[in-house]
Design a protein around this motif. Structure first.
Motif, PDB file in Angstrom:
ATOM      1  N   GLY A   2       0.670  -1.090   0.211  1.00 19.90           N
ATOM      2  CA  GLY A   2      -0.166  -0.059  -0.451  1.00 19.90           C
ATOM      3  C   GLY A   2       1.070   1.277   0.099  1.00 19.90           C
ATOM      4  O   GLY A   2       0.099   2.392   0.397  1.00 19.90           O
ATOM      5  N   CYS A   3       2.210   1.032  -0.355  1.00 22.79           N
ATOM      6  CA  CYS A   3       3.398   2.362  -0.211  1.00 22.79           C
ATOM      7  C   CYS A   3       2.606   3.219  -1.068  1.00 22.79           C
ATOM      8  O   CYS A   3       2.678   2.582  -2.798  1.00 22.79           O
ATOM      9  CB  CYS A   3       4.318   1.978  -0.087  1.00 22.79           C
ATOM     10  SG  CYS A   3       5.664   3.300   0.171  1.00 22.79           S
ATOM     11  N   ASP A   4       2.333   4.751  -1.853  1.00 18.66           N
ATOM     12  CA  ASP A   4       2.779   5.192  -2.569  1.00 18.66           C
ATOM     13  C   ASP A   4       3.552   5.437  -3.015  1.00 18.66           C
ATOM     14  O   ASP A   4       3.590   6.593  -4.791  1.00 18.66           O
ATOM     15  CB  ASP A   4       1.338   6.326  -1.583  1.00 18.66           C
ATOM     16  CG  ASP A   4       0.764   6.597  -1.633  1.00 18.66           C
ATOM     17  OD1 ASP A   4      -0.406   6.026  -2.004  1.00 18.66           O
ATOM     18  OD2 ASP A   4       0.311   6.264  -0.056  1.00 18.66           O
ATOM     19  N   ARG A   5       4.592   5.755  -2.922  1.00 19.11           N
ATOM     20  CA  ARG A   5       5.985   6.140  -3.442  1.00 19.11           C
ATOM     21  C   ARG A   5       7.388   5.900  -2.853  1.00 19.11           C
ATOM     22  O   ARG A   5       7.084   5.701  -1.937  1.00 19.11           O
ATOM     23  CB  ARG A   5       6.653   7.822  -3.105  1.00 19.11           C
ATOM     24  CG  ARG A   5       4.903   8.916  -3.703  1.00 19.11           C
ATOM     25  CD  ARG A   5       5.555  10.672  -3.658  1.00 19.11           C
ATOM     26  NE  ARG A   5       4.754  11.209  -4.381  1.00 19.11           N
ATOM     27  CZ  ARG A   5       4.410  12.614  -4.587  1.00 19.11           C
ATOM     28  NH1 ARG A   5       5.541  13.269  -3.804  1.00 19.11           N
ATOM     29  NH2 ARG A   5       4.396  13.140  -4.999  1.00 19.11           N
ATOM     30  N   LEU A   6       8.328   5.718  -4.126  1.00 20.70           N
ATOM     31  CA  LEU A   6       9.464   4.930  -3.802  1.00 20.70           C
ATOM     32  C   LEU A   6      10.517   6.044  -4.148  1.00 20.70           C
ATOM     33  O   LEU A   6      10.818   7.184  -4.558  1.00 20.70           O
ATOM     34  CB  LEU A   6       9.260   3.866  -4.712  1.00 20.70           C
ATOM     35  CG  LEU A   6       8.174   2.574  -4.573  1.00 20.70           C
ATOM     36  CD1 LEU A   6       8.254   1.897  -6.030  1.00 20.70           C
ATOM     37  CD2 LEU A   6       7.517   2.550  -3.162  1.00 20.70           C
ATOM     38  N   GLN A   7      11.308   5.191  -3.039  1.00 19.10           N
ATOM     39  CA  GLN A   7      12.913   6.198  -3.272  1.00 19.10           C
ATOM     40  C   GLN A   7      13.875   5.523  -2.562  1.00 19.10           C
ATOM     41  O   GLN A   7      13.848   4.479  -1.807  1.00 19.10           O
ATOM     42  CB  GLN A   7      12.962   7.783  -2.550  1.00 19.10           C
ATOM     43  CG  GLN A   7      13.979   8.814  -2.124  1.00 19.10           C
ATOM     44  CD  GLN A   7      14.082   9.856  -1.616  1.00 19.10           C
ATOM     45  OE1 GLN A   7      12.686  10.017  -0.277  1.00 19.10           O
ATOM     46  NE2 GLN A   7      14.825  10.030  -0.936  1.00 19.10           N
ATOM     47  N   GLY A   8      15.445   5.522  -3.960  1.00 20.03           N
ATOM     48  CA  GLY A   8      15.906   5.007  -3.133  1.00 20.03           C
ATOM     49  C   GLY A   8      16.680   4.865  -4.634  1.00 20.03           C
ATOM     50  O   GLY A   8      16.612   4.622  -5.547  1.00 20.03           O
ATOM     51  N   TYR A   9      18.209   4.008  -4.138  1.00 21.79           N
ATOM     52  CA  TYR A   9      19.074   3.641  -5.610  1.00 21.79           C
ATOM     53  C   TYR A   9      18.604   2.696  -6.631  1.00 21.79           C
ATOM     54  O   TYR A   9      19.355   2.592  -7.482  1.00 21.79           O
ATOM     55  CB  TYR A   9      20.316   3.019  -4.813  1.00 21.79           C
ATOM     56  CG  TYR A   9      21.065   3.644  -4.608  1.00 21.79           C
ATOM     57  CD1 TYR A   9      20.712   5.639  -3.552  1.00 21.79           C
ATOM     58  CD2 TYR A   9      22.577   3.650  -3.966  1.00 21.79           C
ATOM     59  CE1 TYR A   9      22.037   5.811  -3.040  1.00 21.79           C
ATOM     60  CE2 TYR A   9      23.441   4.408  -2.830  1.00 21.79           C
ATOM     61  CZ  TYR A   9      22.670   6.243  -2.380  1.00 21.79           C
ATOM     62  OH  TYR A   9      23.586   6.767  -1.629  1.00 21.79           O
ATOM     63  N   LEU A  10      17.596   2.622  -6.576  1.00 23.39           N
ATOM     64  CA  LEU A  10      16.860   1.142  -7.574  1.00 23.39           C
ATOM     65  C   LEU A  10      16.313   2.206  -8.476  1.00 23.39           C
ATOM     66  O   LEU A  10      16.684   2.155 -10.154  1.00 23.39           O
ATOM     67  CB  LEU A  10      15.890   0.471  -7.401  1.00 23.39           C
ATOM     68  CG  LEU A  10      14.873  -0.223  -8.341  1.00 23.39           C
ATOM     69  CD1 LEU A  10      16.067  -1.246  -8.777  1.00 23.39           C
ATOM     70  CD2 LEU A  10      14.149  -0.327  -8.143  1.00 23.39           C
ATOM     71  N   PHE A  11      16.361   3.932  -8.340  1.00 21.40           N
ATOM     72  CA  PHE A  11      15.825   4.791  -9.419  1.00 21.40           C
ATOM     73  C   PHE A  11      16.907   5.243  -9.435  1.00 21.40           C
ATOM     74  O   PHE A  11      17.511   6.557 -10.726  1.00 21.40           O
ATOM     75  CB  PHE A  11      14.429   4.827  -9.285  1.00 21.40           C
ATOM     76  CG  PHE A  11      13.191   4.155  -7.972  1.00 21.40           C
ATOM     77  CD1 PHE A  11      12.245   3.679  -9.531  1.00 21.40           C
ATOM     78  CD2 PHE A  11      13.355   4.141  -6.751  1.00 21.40           C
ATOM     79  CE1 PHE A  11      11.681   2.381  -9.255  1.00 21.40           C
ATOM     80  CE2 PHE A  11      12.155   3.352  -6.573  1.00 21.40           C
ATOM     81  CZ  PHE A  11      11.793   2.010  -7.743  1.00 21.40           C
ATOM     82  N   SER A  12      17.710   5.907  -8.309  1.00 24.84           N
ATOM     83  CA  SER A  12      18.778   6.792  -8.561  1.00 24.84           C
ATOM     84  C   SER A  12      19.241   7.462  -7.605  1.00 24.84           C
ATOM     85  O   SER A  12      18.345   7.301  -6.347  1.00 24.84           O
ATOM     86  CB  SER A  12      18.164   8.145  -8.904  1.00 24.84           C
ATOM     87  OG  SER A  12      18.691   9.443  -9.437  1.00 24.84           O
TER      88      SER A  12
END
Length: 722
Positions: free
Chosen positions: A691-701
């Motif tokens: 149910g998480c709305d946004r993702l942040q991390g090295y996977l993306f940048s």
């Protein structure tokens, strides 16, 4: 009672003070008496000088008045022409002679021809012959007439002077009768007009009234030496008489009138002096009685009865003396962990009772030889000649064990701990100030590594303190030089995998040390009072760069200390207005530290930010102690779950269940959730499904600069700008 050196010094101080007061009051009485006498004499002298100036002014005014009268009548074309004709005597008599009977400006009028004979001579309306004129002016008339015909004298001023007459003193003025313009006029042979005014009693009385000089009189000769006087001078500048008047002495008269009051004041002063003596004796007795009480209070804590900071340092100085074996002295500084929440939850009375309970437990657990002190607040100190007190326990271990047992306060069970920093004296080479500084450094290290820790001072702590001080100075210079820059890490929408925002992160590369981690330099900025300046710079750069990406928002981290700044909301508003950045695009991220730093102040800051339209997010949720009630109370717009919850997904256990429960909690509160620390697709899928709305991390940048964000996600916008 034994008189201690301190009491002896205080008694001496009281004696000297009393003597000083007595001598001061006595001197004051003398000065006041002398001042009154001086004021009386000065007033008398000033009045004499005023009267003298007034008398001289009166004589000068008479001379000027008569001179003006003579000038107005002598410098007259009609007079000049009339005296050249046959009716000269009649004309002069009509215009000047007849007026002497009752004219206020002169009572004698004479016109003398070139030979010195009187063409016309009148005195008080009666005509005078040449012989009568000579007798009246006692033979002194020729000098005045000669001066009137003197071209240089007459050109500068008319001859006006006092002269002796047969009737007494008179003021005489003369001038050559002359036209305004006549080439044939001869000053040497001109007719001379002479006016004279007798200094009669009536004239003198009028002068006295006009110039406020009582008792004024005109005397020929020196007169009475007790009288004040102004000299009366003749045409040659010789004294021929005096204007005299009696001195008034107003200062002396005032002093005589004030004498009863002065005597009464002297009586009061003597009474005060006696009162000072009596008070001094009473103070002597009081000091003797209160010496022991004062000595105790000056060195002991009022709440616990332990030594206070002053008493502790005094005892430490005593222990550090070489003759008492100062090389074995150890100083322990204890700071209670968790004391502030006790005060906040149950109030200061309970907190005071807890402080007393800690003091009792320390006294009971430590040897009698140990000295226990309260330095202030929840900070204690222990002085001991050795760290080992037997039973296989050291002093610091004994203190920590004593605090590990819960306290019972008014039916409440209270658990607290403590952090200890301690230092050894070391061969008597240290004084109390240096030993206290070292113990403080050790305590600072103990509190930074966790609760319930005891740290002994080591030289490395000094090196660390110097390193921090140097880094603080470099950071100050770096902020001024613009060395701080901002990078951005994308916030990816979980459902679309498109960019939904960015988080601005501060970076600093020191010219001498290279890259410094944010955890390090932000911590330094918070301790050095630079966090407001640093935070504002980061906010400004983040909004300036993000303004070029109109479709997304930017998140900026704010330290809990920044929320104490009363001007924070106004500063954020000014930056938003400067770059025309819509407030709804800005999210302020705060950590759970706001709950313990100053919750009321944080709420006020949040209210101000919401009025601006700025969003507020809770960062690193799940690593601290924020509760559901806290989330509701502070009313966050979104939350970020801590990266540790994502990291535990890859481990065996209930990591997935904890993550799912955390996100479910946020969803139940209608809070959008961002998961940070995403490094694998498996993690991204798991948090999205939870149910998480946004993702942040090295996977993306990784965090990158603004140019790279534009290149990756806003190519079309970049082309439009170009």
């Amino acid at each position: 009672m034994t008189v201690t050196p301190r009491l002896r010094a205080r008694l001496f101080a009281v004696s000297m003070t009393s003597a000083l007061i007595l001598s001061t009051l006595g001197g004051l009485a003398y000065v006041v008496s002398a001042a009154i006498s001086s004021m009386a004499a000065s007033a008398d002298e000033m009045d004499d000088m005023r009267a003298l100036a007034a008398a001289k002014g009166a004589l000068d005014a008479l001379r000027k008045q008569l001179g003006a009268t003579v000038r107005d009548n002598a410098y007259w074309d009609d007079a000049y022409l009339s005296l050249k004709g046959n009716g000269a005597q009649a004309w002069a008599t009509e215009n000047w002679g007849a007026t002497t009977a009752d004219y206020p400006l002169y009572d004698t009028a004479i016109v003398l021809d070139a030979a010195g004979s009187a063409l016309m001579a009148y005195h008080k309306g009666i005509t005078l012959t040449d012989e009568a004129v000579e007798r009246f002016f006692l033979g002194k008339l020729p000098k005045i007439v000669a001066a009137a015909r003197d071209v240089e004298y007459a050109a500068d001023d008319l001859p006006v002077a006092f002269a002796k007459t047969s009737e007494g003193m008179a003021l005489v003025g003369a001038a050559a009768i002359q036209p305004a313009d006549d080439a044939e006029f001869d000053m040497k042979n001109a007719n001379v007009l002479l006016f004279s005014k007798q200094m009669s009693a009536n004239v003198v009385a009028e002068i006295a009234r006009t110039f406020s000089i009582a008792g004024l009189a005109v005397e020929v000769g020196l007169g009475n030496p007790a009288m004040l006087h102004a000299d009366v001078l003749d045409i040659d500048g010789h004294e021929i008489g005096r204007v005299t008047w009696p001195p008034m002495h107003p200062g002396t008269a005032s002093y005589i009138r004030a004498r009863p009051t002065i005597i009464l004041a002297a009586i009061v002063l003597v009474s005060v002096l006696l009162a000072v003596v009596i008070c001094g004796l009473l103070i002597f007795r009081g000091l003797r009685k209160s010496e022991q009480v004062s000595r105790y209070k000056a060195r002991h804590d009022a709440l616990t009865g332990l030594w206070n900071r002053a008493g502790c340092l005094e005892q430490l100085d005593e222990m550090l003396r070489p003759e008492t074996g100062g090389s074995n002295a150890n100083l322990y500084i204890l700071d209670l962990d968790g004391f502030k929440p006790v005060n906040d939850a149950w109030g200061h009375p309970v907190g005071d009772k807890l402080i007393n309970a800690v003091a009792v437990r320390l006294l009971e657990g430590l040897p009698v030889s140990a000295i226990v002190a309260r330095l202030g607040g929840d900070e204690f100190a222990v002085l001991s000649a050795t760290d080992n007190i037997g039973s296989n326990f050291t002093v610091h271990e004994t203190i920590l064990r004593a605090l590990s047992i819960p306290f019972k306060i008014e039916g409440r069970t209270i658990e607290i701990g403590g952090s200890i920093g301690w230092a050894r004296a070391g061969n008597g080479a240290l004084d109390s100030t240096e030993l206290l500084r070292r113990a403080d450094l050790a305590l600072y290290r103990a509190k930074s590594v966790g609760r319930g820790v005891a740290v002994e001072y080591e030289p490395g702590l000094d090196e660390e303190a110097i390193w921090h001080a140097e880094l603080e100075q470099e950071l100050r210079l770096g902020l001024l030089a613009g060395e701080i820059h901002v990078v951005f890490q994308p916030l990816i929408e979980a459902s679309t995998r498109e960019i939904g925002g960015v988080e601005a992160l501060a970076r600093w590369t020191s010219p001498t040390r290279g890259p410094i981690s944010p955890e390090t330099f932000i911590g330094v900025a918070e301790k050095a009072g630079l966090i407001d300046q640093l935070g504002l710079q980061v906010l400004r750069m983040a909004i300036q760069e993000s303004a070029q990406w109109p479709s997304i928002g930017v998140a900026v981290n704010i330290s809990p200390l920044q929320l104490k700044n009363p001007y924070l909301c106004r500063q954020i508003k000014e930056v938003l207005e400067e770059y025309r950045f819509h407030p709804a695009r800005l999210t302020i991220e705060v950590t759970e530290g706001v709950f313990i730093s100053n919750p009321d102040q944080a709420k006020r800051a949040f209210d101000g930010l919401r009025k601006l339209g700025v969003k507020i997010a809770l960062d690193d949720f799940g690593c601290g102690y924020a509760s559901i009630g806290t989330l509701r109370e502070f009313g966050f717009d979104s939350m970020k779950i801590d990266r540790s919850l994502v990291f535990n997904l890859d481990k065996e256990g209930n990591g997935g269940a904890v993550l799912h429960a955390t996100i479910a909690l946020a969803n139940a509160l209608n809070l959008p959730v961002t998961a940070e620390g995403i490094e694998t697709e498996a993690q991204a899928t798991a948090v999205r499904l939870s149910g998480c709305d946004r993702l942040q991390g090295y996977l993306f940048s990784k965090p990158v600069d603004a140019t790279e964000i534009t290149r990756r996600y806003f190519k079309e916008h970049q082309q439009l700008v170009c």
